[in-house]
Motif scaffolding. Structure first.
Motif, PDB file in Angstrom:
ATOM      1  N   ARG A  22       0.825  -1.211   0.000  1.00  0.00           N
ATOM      2  CA  ARG A  22       0.000   0.000   0.000  1.00  0.00           C
ATOM      3  C   ARG A  22       0.862   1.265   0.000  1.00  0.00           C
ATOM      4  NH1 ARG A  22      -4.543   0.705  -1.621  1.00  0.00           N
ATOM      5  NH2 ARG A  22      -5.150   2.080   0.032  1.00  0.00           N
ATOM      6  N   GLU A  25       2.065   1.738  -3.523  1.00  0.00           N
ATOM      7  CA  GLU A  25       0.944   2.184  -4.336  1.00  0.00           C
ATOM      8  C   GLU A  25       0.650   3.673  -4.085  1.00  0.00           C
ATOM      9  OE1 GLU A  25      -3.135  -0.022  -5.377  1.00  0.00           O
ATOM     10  OE2 GLU A  25      -2.943   0.519  -3.260  1.00  0.00           O
ATOM     11  N   GLY A  58       4.842  -4.252  -4.983  1.00  0.00           N
ATOM     12  CA  GLY A  58       4.435  -2.892  -5.346  1.00  0.00           C
ATOM     13  C   GLY A  58       5.349  -2.283  -6.394  1.00  0.00           C
ATOM     14  N   GLN A  62       3.354  -1.642  -9.784  1.00  0.00           N
ATOM     15  CA  GLN A  62       3.169  -0.202  -9.986  1.00  0.00           C
ATOM     16  C   GLN A  62       4.245   0.396 -10.896  1.00  0.00           C
ATOM     17  OE1 GLN A  62       0.495   1.380  -8.705  1.00  0.00           O
ATOM     18  NE2 GLN A  62      -0.150  -0.541  -7.781  1.00  0.00           N
TER      19      GLN A  62
END
Length: 101
Positions: A22, A25, A58, A62
């Motif tokens: 998270r 992100e 991530g 991403q």
């Protein structure tokens, strides 16, 4: 008691990795908007604390910080260290390396 220890370790490991993902992100979103960002040191500390799988996931999903050597070398190394540490902590205390007499 050993079962509870293992469950707690697994839950902590999963939570750290979700948090790491998270953060990556969020940092990518902030980078696109050119707003306030999360410090690289904080991201690496989360990875070192056990969240390297989340940080690495991530990075890849991403496409964030994949060109920085600190991340594309450091995160996989921290992942190996995290997995070795988790394996050591999950080891059953009764099955030590020594013979019982």
């Amino acid at each position: 008691m050993i079962v509870y220890k293992r469950i707690i370790l697994i839950v902590l490991f999963v939570l750290l990795n979700l948090h790491g993902y998270r953060l990556m992100e969020f940092d990518k979103t902030q980078a696109v908007k050119q707003e306030w960002r999360i410090a690289e040191t904080q991201l690496m500390l989360i990875a070192a604390a056990g969240g390297s799988a989340g940080i690495g996931t991530g990075m890849l999903l991403q496409r964030h910080k994949i060109r920085k050597p600190k991340f594309f070398i450091g995160v996989p190394l921290l992942l190996l260290l995290n997995l070795a540490t988790l394996r050591f902590l999950m080891k059953d205390e009764s099955s030590g390396p020594y013979l019982r007499v």
